[in-house]
Design an enzyme around this catalytic site. Structure first.
Site, PDB file in Angstrom:
ATOM      1  N   GLU A 279       0.813  -1.223   0.000  1.00 48.33           N
ATOM      2  CA  GLU A 279       0.000   0.000   0.000  1.00 48.33           C
ATOM      3  C   GLU A 279       0.843   1.269   0.000  1.00 48.33           C
ATOM      4  O   GLU A 279       0.316   2.355  -0.245  1.00 48.33           O
ATOM      5  CB  GLU A 279      -0.947  -0.010   1.201  1.00 48.33           C
TER       6      GLU A 279
ATOM      7  N   ASP B 208     -11.891  -7.659  -1.865  1.00 52.26           N
ATOM      8  CA  ASP B 208     -12.681  -8.879  -1.678  1.00 52.26           C
ATOM      9  C   ASP B 208     -14.079  -8.498  -1.237  1.00 52.26           C
ATOM     10  O   ASP B 208     -14.369  -7.330  -0.968  1.00 52.26           O
ATOM     11  CB  ASP B 208     -12.025  -9.812  -0.645  1.00 52.26           C
TER      12      ASP B 208
END
Length: 232
Positions: free
Chosen positions: A11, A198
């Site tokens: 990230e 997800d």
């Protein structure tokens, strides 16, 4: 000075690579990369996973770097059917879904004695993020709504339904609301940016491994565009 927090290497590493004039300092086991990102004075840091790491990291940014805004970038699980893998959620508010002091008549998510249940994001950062995301990520959807955080990876329909029904949140992850709380206590404007990796259900552990990198890249692209806009 802009503070940018990501929980994992994936990230923040791409942001490190885009920085110039960088100085690195290690505090509490976290590497704080101070320099310029697209012309904006910034500190980028990997906090580590979970609310405690995120809270500690935010306080260091406040105390040692005197940041004027905090952006939390990363991935999350979707809690709504219309929010798909790869889409981005921008926080309107953030709440801790694993806080429960109901026995003392507090609503779910409210920390006793704090006087607030959820922490509002900064409207100017939110508006800037919307504009930038539509420009640099035109192929995906952008949603604004509540982010629910807790020290759990949500990977079952039962857990997902409870969080959605209790908090009407758009997505769930493990750091954002802790950063939001620290920002609120320090009176620092903040925004959470979450790219969906997800669906936070029984397939979450499989989807996450497949889509994590793509989701993180969407967030990085947005944060970079915001930094460039802030430099002007």
């Amino acid at each position: 000075m802009l503070g940018i927090i990501g929980a994992m290497d994936i990230e923040v590493e791409a942001l490190y690579e885009r920085m110039t004039e960088t100085e690195v300092r290690t505090i509490a086991g976290m590497e704080f990369h101070k320099g310029k990102l697209e012309g904006t004075e910034a500190v980028v840091v990997r906090s580590g996973i979970g609310k405690v790491n995120a809270g500690i990291c935010s306080q260091i940014l406040a105390d040692c770097y005197h940041v004027t805004e905090i952006i939390n970038t990363g991935v999350a699980g979707s809690l709504k059917a219309e929010i798909n893998i790869g889409d981005i959620v921008l926080s309107s508010t953030a709440v801790q879904h694993d806080v429960d002091a109901g026995v003392f008549s507090y609503p779910p998510g409210e920390i006793p004695g704090l006087g607030i249940r959820e922490f509002p994001a900064d409207e100017k950062l939110l508006a800037l993020a919307k504009e930038c995301c539509e420009r640099v990520n035109p192929e995906i959807q952008v949603f604004t709504g509540r982010v629910a955080s807790g020290d759990q990876f949500i990977d079952s329909k039962e857990k997902k339904t409870r969080i959605h029904d209790t908090f009407d949140a758009c997505c769930t992850e493990m750091e954002g609301a802790a950063i939001a709380q620290a920002a609120w206590l320090n009176k620092i404007p903040y925004l959470i940016i979450r790219s969906i990796s997800d669906k936070a259900d029984d397939s979450a552990h499989m989807d996450y491994d497949v889509f994590e990198a793509k989701a993180a890249a969407n967030s990085v692209r947005l944060v970079t565009a915001m930094a460039k806009a802030l430099s002007h």
